[in-house]
Motif scaffolding. Structure first.
Motif, mmCIF file in Angstrom:
data_model
loop_
_atom_site.group_PDB
_atom_site.id
_atom_site.type_symbol
_atom_site.label_atom_id
_atom_site.label_comp_id
_atom_site.label_asym_id
_atom_site.label_seq_id
_atom_site.Cartn_x
_atom_site.Cartn_y
_atom_site.Cartn_z
ATOM 1 N N LYS A 247 -84.162 5.109 34.784
ATOM 2 C CA LYS A 247 -83.440 6.315 35.133
ATOM 3 C C LYS A 247 -84.686 7.450 35.174
ATOM 4 O O LYS A 247 -84.336 8.419 34.492
ATOM 5 C CB LYS A 247 -82.284 6.567 34.612
ATOM 6 C CG LYS A 247 -81.080 5.478 34.493
ATOM 7 C CD LYS A 247 -80.069 5.899 33.516
ATOM 8 C CE LYS A 247 -79.421 4.627 32.820
ATOM 9 N NZ LYS A 247 -78.518 4.933 31.657
ATOM 10 N N PRO B 221 -86.663 10.509 35.239
ATOM 11 C CA PRO B 221 -86.259 11.811 35.918
ATOM 12 C C PRO B 221 -87.343 11.961 37.091
ATOM 13 O O PRO B 221 -88.464 11.604 37.153
ATOM 14 C CB PRO B 221 -86.731 12.644 34.746
ATOM 15 C CG PRO B 221 -86.597 11.881 33.523
ATOM 16 C CD PRO B 221 -87.102 10.445 33.867
ATOM 17 N N GLU B 222 -86.753 12.942 37.900
ATOM 18 C CA GLU B 222 -87.460 13.078 39.249
ATOM 19 C C GLU B 222 -89.108 13.594 38.862
ATOM 20 O O GLU B 222 -89.974 13.367 39.521
ATOM 21 C CB GLU B 222 -86.571 14.228 40.202
ATOM 22 C CG GLU B 222 -85.614 13.590 40.729
ATOM 23 C CD GLU B 222 -85.646 12.258 41.372
ATOM 24 O OE1 GLU B 222 -86.500 11.763 42.164
ATOM 25 O OE2 GLU B 222 -84.776 11.333 41.318
ATOM 26 N N ARG C 169 -80.183 8.296 39.327
ATOM 27 C CA ARG C 169 -79.506 9.348 38.917
ATOM 28 C C ARG C 169 -77.686 9.192 38.579
ATOM 29 O O ARG C 169 -77.181 10.103 38.457
ATOM 30 C CB ARG C 169 -79.589 10.727 40.018
ATOM 31 C CG ARG C 169 -80.699 11.171 40.462
ATOM 32 C CD ARG C 169 -81.377 11.975 39.398
ATOM 33 N NE ARG C 169 -81.721 11.698 38.228
ATOM 34 C CZ ARG C 169 -82.786 10.910 37.938
ATOM 35 N NH1 ARG C 169 -83.629 10.447 38.949
ATOM 36 N NH2 ARG C 169 -83.087 10.252 36.767
ATOM 37 N N ASP D 40 -76.344 8.217 35.943
ATOM 38 C CA ASP D 40 -75.669 8.582 34.919
ATOM 39 C C ASP D 40 -76.053 10.017 34.638
ATOM 40 O O ASP D 40 -75.672 10.611 33.513
ATOM 41 C CB ASP D 40 -76.115 7.715 33.821
ATOM 42 C CG ASP D 40 -75.812 6.198 33.886
ATOM 43 O OD1 ASP D 40 -74.581 6.180 34.372
ATOM 44 O OD2 ASP D 40 -76.126 5.171 33.336
ATOM 45 N N ASP D 41 -76.511 10.791 35.490
ATOM 46 C CA ASP D 41 -76.742 12.332 35.239
ATOM 47 C C ASP D 41 -75.477 12.908 35.121
ATOM 48 O O ASP D 41 -74.397 12.812 35.718
ATOM 49 C CB ASP D 41 -77.452 12.743 36.462
ATOM 50 C CG ASP D 41 -79.027 12.553 36.511
ATOM 51 O OD1 ASP D 41 -79.214 11.605 35.765
ATOM 52 O OD2 ASP D 41 -79.656 13.086 37.368
ATOM 53 N N GLU D 42 -75.350 13.863 34.059
ATOM 54 C CA GLU D 42 -74.261 14.498 33.944
ATOM 55 C C GLU D 42 -73.610 15.159 35.323
ATOM 56 O O GLU D 42 -72.432 15.389 35.340
ATOM 57 C CB GLU D 42 -74.534 15.551 32.574
ATOM 58 C CG GLU D 42 -74.139 14.977 31.477
ATOM 59 C CD GLU D 42 -74.531 15.944 30.251
ATOM 60 O OE1 GLU D 42 -74.335 17.097 30.399
ATOM 61 O OE2 GLU D 42 -74.436 15.322 29.127
ATOM 62 N N ASN D 43 -74.467 15.720 35.698
ATOM 63 C CA ASN D 43 -74.238 16.773 37.155
ATOM 64 C C ASN D 43 -74.381 15.693 38.412
ATOM 65 O O ASN D 43 -74.593 16.376 39.357
ATOM 66 C CB ASN D 43 -75.109 17.953 37.102
ATOM 67 C CG ASN D 43 -76.503 17.519 37.397
ATOM 68 O OD1 ASN D 43 -76.892 16.351 37.175
ATOM 69 N ND2 ASN D 43 -77.446 18.486 37.630
ATOM 70 N N ARG D 44 -73.935 14.540 38.183
ATOM 71 C CA ARG D 44 -73.945 13.544 39.217
ATOM 72 C C ARG D 44 -73.159 14.177 40.398
ATOM 73 O O ARG D 44 -73.754 14.174 41.627
ATOM 74 C CB ARG D 44 -73.563 12.167 38.834
ATOM 75 C CG ARG D 44 -73.294 11.127 39.958
ATOM 76 C CD ARG D 44 -73.261 9.847 39.613
ATOM 77 N NE ARG D 44 -72.613 8.950 40.732
ATOM 78 C CZ ARG D 44 -72.531 7.738 40.758
ATOM 79 N NH1 ARG D 44 -72.751 7.006 39.492
ATOM 80 N NH2 ARG D 44 -71.780 7.209 41.831
ATOM 81 N N GLN E 19 -74.731 16.913 42.177
ATOM 82 C CA GLN E 19 -76.115 16.578 42.982
ATOM 83 C C GLN E 19 -75.307 15.669 44.247
ATOM 84 O O GLN E 19 -76.206 15.874 45.131
ATOM 85 C CB GLN E 19 -76.807 15.491 42.204
ATOM 86 C CG GLN E 19 -77.629 16.020 40.915
ATOM 87 C CD GLN E 19 -78.457 15.046 40.469
ATOM 88 O OE1 GLN E 19 -79.277 14.600 41.367
ATOM 89 N NE2 GLN E 19 -78.207 14.633 39.220
#
Ligand code: GLC
Length: 412
Positions: free
Chosen positions: A45, A47-48, A148, A150-154, A157
């Motif tokens: 996962k 990060p970008e 991405r 599991d990103d909180e702000n999925r 996004q």
């Protein structure tokens, strides 16, 4: 006497493909830098900002596709398929539709162009792999395979992402790939899964776009629309691959040297040369092709393990390729530890085990006119058993070759 199979018709021209039998898959992209699997961005996962570092420093200064092409040719391979874009979204070609491409990295080169020219110059056919997944494109909706996920702000996004725009992007890029580099022999899309399939890719339009430019091109089945080739992966089929209706199809097995497609520094499950040759033989004995993968390093060369594996196969192919090119599944059924390939009235007996003195081949008594080892054309004695078996008399010492092949000349 030549085996004549009814194989499902293909929209593209597969006549050369089923002759050539053996190709090189090349997985290359930014993931060669982390060097721990081409799915690294998904697995970790990443990060970008972290993945951007690979883009920032990508500089394969030793990239010389002529070397790759020579290595492929010497191994006996007749065509190649290069990842023009893998799931990470990075393009190895100078596309007008993205900035995420090799020409914008320190490397500054259109890597696809050089590949096409080099392989063609060696007389090999060229193909492109093109990933349907794209973990960089801003319109590609984040799904369960996306880095991405599991990103909180999925949700945030994902807002406004429009897969239709992404489908158009794919058509635009396929148009570039099939317009700017001359004749392309294979287009290898990858892949459909639970959340995304032919509707999301607008696969019908995508395929129509490709065929309008290069009507004869061979396209795989992974858009979820059956086309020219079926593509089992990392398995060893025991018989000819069929479609859902039971028809024999044109098929190609893709296989890695080790457990990763992209360059993997620490991967240690490399197959032995003997196993690689057996894979090729087994595949052709079931009427298929083998696409064997290399993952070049981030500096652009094939590492010593890959070179050694290719050379080993090449050593075998140099003397035994007659039992591969133009061959297919035999009309006869081989006993255990033996594989047959056949072309016309030549039946090739590949020995996966080397028994003491005799090997017995059912149903072949009285059908053979002459027998020899293929690698050195030395005569092999044989006899006919009353139960219909052909008895081959093997020399006590196994010839020094990875898989000994006996060439039987069948009576007309
Ligand atoms: C799988 C993997 C991929 C690889 C491909 C080759 O679908 O996603 O990394 O490119 O197989 O067949």
């Amino acid at each position: 006497m030549s085996p004549d199979y009814k194989v499902r018709k293909t929209p593209g021209d597969t006549s050369w493909f089923t002759q050539d039998r053996f190709g090189m898959f090349i997985h290359w992209g930014l993931y060669a830098m982390p060097a721990r699997h081409e799915w690294v961005k998904n697995h970790e996962k990443t990060p970008e900002e972290k993945y951007d570092k690979y883009f920032k420093y990508f500089n394969p200064d030793l990239y010389d596709p002529k070397e790759w092409a020579r290595a492929a040719k010497n191994a006996g391979m007749k065509y190649a398929v290069l990842t023009s874009k893998h799931h990470e979204g990075f393009c190895l070609f100078d596309s007008k539709f993205t900035d995420y491409k090799s020409t914008n990295t320190p490397c500054g080169r259109d890597l696809v162009k050089e590949y096409v020219e080099a392989f063609r110059a060696e007389g090999l056919r060229v193909g492109f792999y093109y990933s349907l997944l794209d973990w960089h494109h801003p319109e590609f909706p984040i799904d369960s395979l996306h880095p991405r996920r599991d990103d909180e702000n999925r949700e945030e996004q994902n807002k406004g992402r429009d897969i239709k725009k992404y489908a158009q992007y794919m058509r635009d890029q396929v148009t570039e790939l099939l317009t700017n580099y001359g004749k392309i022999d294979i287009l290898w899309f990858d892949f459909s899964y639970g959340e995304k399939g032919k509707d999301e890719w607008e696969a019908e339009k995508l395929i129509a776009t490709a065929r309008a430019i290069q009507p004869d091109i061979i396209i795989d089945n992974r858009t979820q629309i059956e086309q020219d080739i079926w593509t089992p992966e990392q398995v060893q089929p025991r018989e000819w691959v069929r479609d859902d209706n039971g028809n024999l199809v044109v098929w190609e097995l893709c296989q890695t040297f080790s457990g990763s497609w992209g360059y993997h520094r620490e991967e240690s499950t490399w197959l032995s040369p003997e196993m690689l040759v057996r894979m090729l033989v087994n595949t052709v004995s079931c009427g298929g092709n083998l696409l064997l993968n290399v993952g070049p390093t981030a500096r652009g060369y094939l590492d010593s393990r890959a070179v050694a594996a290719l050379e080993a196969i090449g050593g075998w192919m140099r003397y035994n390729s007659r039992a591969i090119y133009g061959c297919t599944q035999s009309e006869f059924k081989a006993p255990p530890d033996v594989r047959y390939t056949q072309k016309g009235n030549r039946l090739y007996v590949h020995l996966f085990a080397y028994p003491f003195r005799y090997v017995y081949l059912p149903g072949l008594a009285g059908k053979v006119d002459y027998a020899q080892f293929l690698h050195d054309a030395s005569e092999v004695f044989y006899g006919n058993e009353e139960n219909g078996e052909l008895r081959i008399d093997l020399p006590r010492v196994m010839p020094c070759t990875l898989v000994p092949v006996i060439e039987l000349f069948l009576k007309d």
